[in-house]
Design an enzyme around this catalytic site. Sequence first.
Site, short mmCIF file in Angstrom:
data_model
loop_
_atom_site.label_atom_id
_atom_site.label_comp_id
_atom_site.label_asym_id
_atom_site.label_seq_id
_atom_site.Cartn_x
_atom_site.Cartn_y
_atom_site.Cartn_z
N GLU A 1 34.25 68.65 -23.04
CA GLU A 1 32.82 68.94 -23.21
C GLU A 1 32.58 70.01 -24.27
O GLU A 1 31.48 70.10 -24.82
CB GLU A 1 32.19 69.35 -21.86
CG GLU A 1 32.41 70.78 -21.42
CD GLU A 1 33.77 71.04 -20.79
OE1 GLU A 1 33.97 72.13 -20.22
OE2 GLU A 1 34.65 70.15 -20.86
N CYS B 1 39.68 71.57 -16.09
CA CYS B 1 40.13 72.94 -15.91
C CYS B 1 40.13 73.32 -14.42
O CYS B 1 40.95 72.80 -13.66
CB CYS B 1 39.28 73.89 -16.75
SG CYS B 1 40.06 75.50 -17.05
N HIS C 1 39.17 71.19 -22.36
CA HIS C 1 37.74 70.98 -22.16
C HIS C 1 37.16 69.98 -23.16
O HIS C 1 36.79 70.37 -24.28
CB HIS C 1 36.99 72.31 -22.31
CG HIS C 1 37.21 73.27 -21.19
ND1 HIS C 1 36.35 73.37 -20.12
CD2 HIS C 1 38.19 74.18 -20.97
CE1 HIS C 1 36.78 74.31 -19.28
NE2 HIS C 1 37.90 74.81 -19.78
#
EC number: 6.3.5.3
Length: 233
Positions: free
Chosen positions: A205, A86, A203
């Site tokens: 994660e 990002c 993302h």
Amino acid sequence: MKFGVIVFPGSNCDRDVAMVTRDLLQQPTRMVWHEDSDLSDLDVVIVPGGFSYGDYLRCGAIARFSPAMQATIKHAEQGKFVLGICNGFQVLTEAGLLPGALMRNRDLHFVCDRVPLKVERADLPWTQAYQPGQIITLPIAHGEGCYYADAQTLKDLEANRQVLFRYCTLTGESTVESNPNGSLNNIAGICNRRGNVLGMMPHPERASDPMLGNTDGIHLFKGLLQMAMGIGR
């Protein structure tokens, strides 16, 4: 494998990434303050999402000059791994580690959603834990995620197979409707020619903990571990 997560004033996804590498994958992880210039102990540097330096000038434009990012450039030049997520992707383009730029979303609105992505190739450490052409779902949250590059750069990216992730429908088609931000060629993530630097707007994660009901993202990190253990395609 030792991970380092850069922390800028304004970072807001640094702890999320560390939770994956340190807690879920049990790998040594160091939080790297933006003024730190010694990354010699790290195998992988992660530039996380957030609003580095408040995005006061332009997303990633100030972060590129930090001591930690200057050290990250040298880290990449040595063939070591760098991941930008990002805002981290924006920083990598500003630093010249990846081509192109991230611009305001097509509709000029912040987008927060979960989107399907097509894994375009699975022969790099980043993607070897996926299948070629696999459709995965990852969260996005950005206001300036529209990938842009000139025609020749786009042509080179495609010819060199540097597009690793592409926005798509649930059945794998790249359409205008499946593109959440207007990115050219539906690009969601690219690597450098060497393949050791990856930048992506989604993302991974945030899709790693089984408690969240989606673990599509953790396989990106597991691919690196497979490489470190000598397991690959």
